[in-house]
Scaffold this motif. Structure first.
Motif, PDB file in Angstrom:
ATOM      1  N   GLU A  10       0.826  -1.206   0.000  1.00 47.95           N
ATOM      2  CA  GLU A  10       0.000   0.000   0.000  1.00 47.95           C
ATOM      3  C   GLU A  10       0.864   1.262   0.000  1.00 47.95           C
ATOM      4  O   GLU A  10       0.533   2.256  -0.636  1.00 47.95           O
ATOM      5  N   TYR A  11       1.973   1.228   0.727  1.00 52.10           N
ATOM      6  CA  TYR A  11       2.878   2.373   0.791  1.00 52.10           C
ATOM      7  C   TYR A  11       3.469   2.682  -0.577  1.00 52.10           C
ATOM      8  O   TYR A  11       3.702   3.836  -0.916  1.00 52.10           O
ATOM      9  N   SER A  12       3.702   1.638  -1.379  1.00 51.84           N
ATOM     10  CA  SER A  12       4.268   1.867  -2.717  1.00 51.84           C
ATOM     11  C   SER A  12       3.259   2.530  -3.649  1.00 51.84           C
ATOM     12  O   SER A  12       3.643   3.110  -4.667  1.00 51.84           O
ATOM     13  N   LYS A  13       1.970   2.476  -3.321  1.00 47.13           N
ATOM     14  CA  LYS A  13       0.936   3.102  -4.145  1.00 47.13           C
ATOM     15  C   LYS A  13       0.784   4.595  -3.873  1.00 47.13           C
ATOM     16  O   LYS A  13       0.141   5.304  -4.638  1.00 47.13           O
ATOM     17  N   VAL A  14       1.372   5.069  -2.783  1.00 47.93           N
ATOM     18  CA  VAL A  14       1.228   6.472  -2.406  1.00 47.93           C
ATOM     19  C   VAL A  14       1.952   7.348  -3.426  1.00 47.93           C
ATOM     20  O   VAL A  14       3.086   7.089  -3.800  1.00 47.93           O
ATOM     21  N   GLN A  15       1.263   8.397  -3.863  1.00 48.04           N
ATOM     22  CA  GLN A  15       1.874   9.340  -4.796  1.00 48.04           C
ATOM     23  C   GLN A  15       2.214  10.603  -4.013  1.00 48.04           C
ATOM     24  O   GLN A  15       1.334  11.398  -3.669  1.00 48.04           O
ATOM     25  N   TRP A  16       3.481  10.799  -3.729  1.00 46.71           N
ATOM     26  CA  TRP A  16       3.933  11.920  -2.925  1.00 46.71           C
ATOM     27  C   TRP A  16       4.035  13.170  -3.783  1.00 46.71           C
ATOM     28  O   TRP A  16       4.403  13.108  -4.949  1.00 46.71           O
ATOM     29  N   PRO A  17       3.716  14.334  -3.213  1.00 44.99           N
ATOM     30  CA  PRO A  17       3.832  15.584  -3.979  1.00 44.99           C
ATOM     31  C   PRO A  17       5.299  15.945  -4.204  1.00 44.99           C
ATOM     32  O   PRO A  17       6.171  15.583  -3.411  1.00 44.99           O
ATOM     33  N   SER A  18       5.526  16.688  -5.267  1.00 41.71           N
ATOM     34  CA  SER A  18       6.885  17.137  -5.551  1.00 41.71           C
ATOM     35  C   SER A  18       7.249  18.290  -4.614  1.00 41.71           C
ATOM     36  O   SER A  18       6.386  18.868  -3.953  1.00 41.71           O
ATOM     37  N   LYS A  19       8.537  18.607  -4.577  1.00 39.46           N
ATOM     38  CA  LYS A  19       8.971  19.738  -3.744  1.00 39.46           C
ATOM     39  C   LYS A  19       8.301  21.032  -4.183  1.00 39.46           C
ATOM     40  O   LYS A  19       7.937  21.866  -3.362  1.00 39.46           O
ATOM     41  N   GLU A  20       8.125  21.197  -5.484  1.00 36.21           N
ATOM     42  CA  GLU A  20       7.492  22.404  -6.016  1.00 36.21           C
ATOM     43  C   GLU A  20       6.028  22.492  -5.568  1.00 36.21           C
ATOM     44  O   GLU A  20       5.555  23.572  -5.199  1.00 36.21           O
ATOM     45  N   LYS A  23       6.015  23.419  -1.888  1.00 35.72           N
ATOM     46  CA  LYS A  23       6.369  24.831  -1.727  1.00 35.72           C
ATOM     47  C   LYS A  23       5.200  25.728  -2.091  1.00 35.72           C
ATOM     48  O   LYS A  23       4.853  26.655  -1.344  1.00 35.72           O
ATOM     49  N   ASN A  24       4.568  25.456  -3.221  1.00 35.14           N
ATOM     50  CA  ASN A  24       3.429  26.277  -3.656  1.00 35.14           C
ATOM     51  C   ASN A  24       2.267  26.179  -2.679  1.00 35.14           C
ATOM     52  O   ASN A  24       1.624  27.192  -2.364  1.00 35.14           O
ATOM     53  N   SER A  25       1.989  24.994  -2.207  1.00 35.48           N
ATOM     54  CA  SER A  25       0.901  24.812  -1.245  1.00 35.48           C
ATOM     55  C   SER A  25       1.194  25.551   0.058  1.00 35.48           C
ATOM     56  O   SER A  25       0.302  26.170   0.645  1.00 35.48           O
ATOM     57  N   THR A  26       2.429  25.487   0.508  1.00 38.98           N
ATOM     58  CA  THR A  26       2.818  26.175   1.740  1.00 38.98           C
ATOM     59  C   THR A  26       2.683  27.682   1.590  1.00 38.98           C
ATOM     60  O   THR A  26       2.144  28.353   2.477  1.00 38.98           O
ATOM     61  N   LEU A  27       3.147  28.215   0.475  1.00 40.17           N
ATOM     62  CA  LEU A  27       3.026  29.652   0.232  1.00 40.17           C
ATOM     63  C   LEU A  27       1.561  30.066   0.138  1.00 40.17           C
ATOM     64  O   LEU A  27       1.183  31.134   0.635  1.00 40.17           O
ATOM     65  N   TRP A  28       0.739  29.236  -0.472  1.00 42.12           N
ATOM     66  CA  TRP A  28      -0.689  29.518  -0.588  1.00 42.12           C
ATOM     67  C   TRP A  28      -1.333  29.586   0.800  1.00 42.12           C
ATOM     68  O   TRP A  28      -2.105  30.490   1.085  1.00 42.12           O
ATOM     69  N   VAL A  29      -1.001  28.633   1.659  1.00 40.55           N
ATOM     70  CA  VAL A  29      -1.563  28.609   3.012  1.00 40.55           C
ATOM     71  C   VAL A  29      -1.109  29.834   3.802  1.00 40.55           C
ATOM     72  O   VAL A  29      -1.911  30.473   4.494  1.00 40.55           O
ATOM     73  N   ILE A  30       0.158  30.202   3.697  1.00 41.74           N
ATOM     74  CA  ILE A  30       0.671  31.377   4.410  1.00 41.74           C
ATOM     75  C   ILE A  30      -0.023  32.650   3.909  1.00 41.74           C
ATOM     76  O   ILE A  30      -0.453  33.487   4.702  1.00 41.74           O
ATOM     77  N   ALA A  31      -0.149  32.788   2.600  1.00 39.41           N
ATOM     78  CA  ALA A  31      -0.787  33.981   2.025  1.00 39.41           C
ATOM     79  C   ALA A  31      -2.250  34.073   2.450  1.00 39.41           C
ATOM     80  O   ALA A  31      -2.718  35.144   2.860  1.00 39.41           O
ATOM     81  N   MET A  32      -2.967  32.976   2.388  1.00 40.52           N
ATOM     82  CA  MET A  32      -4.378  32.991   2.773  1.00 40.52           C
ATOM     83  C   MET A  32      -4.532  33.264   4.268  1.00 40.52           C
ATOM     84  O   MET A  32      -5.475  33.949   4.677  1.00 40.52           O
ATOM     85  N   SER A  33      -3.622  32.755   5.081  1.00 40.35           N
ATOM     86  CA  SER A  33      -3.669  33.020   6.521  1.00 40.35           C
ATOM     87  C   SER A  33      -3.453  34.496   6.805  1.00 40.35           C
ATOM     88  O   SER A  33      -4.136  35.080   7.658  1.00 40.35           O
TER      89      SER A  33
END
Length: 60
Positions: A10-20, A23-33
Motif C-alpha cells: 500500500e505504501y508503494s501506491k502512495v503518490q507523494w507531492p513534488s517539492k514544487e 512549496k506552492n501549497s505552503t506559500l498559498w496557506v501562508i498567504a491565505m492566513s
C-alpha cells in the motif's frame, strides 16, 4: 500475505507531492492566513468601534 507485506504494498501506491507542489501549497496557506488575519483584524476594529458608539448613544 502478512501485515508488513500489505503495508509495504500500500505504501508503494502512495503518490507523494513534488517539492514544487509542497512549496506552492505552503506559500498559498501562508498567504491565505495573512489575508484572513488582516480581514478579521479590520472587521474586529470596525465592530468594536461601532459597539462603543452604540453603547455611548443608548446607555453607557
Amino acid at each position: 500475505m502478512n501485515l508488513f507485506q500489505g503495508i509495504k504494498m500500500e505504501y508503494s501506491k502512495v503518490q507523494w507531492p513534488s517539492k514544487e507542489e509542497v512549496k506552492n501549497s505552503t506559500l498559498w496557506v501562508i498567504a491565505m492566513s495573512l489575508i484572513l488575519s488582516i480581514y478579521l483584524g479590520v472587521f474586529d476594529l470596525i465592530a468594536s468601534r461601532l459597539l462603543k458608539i452604540l453603547v455611548s448613544l443608548f446607555g453607557g
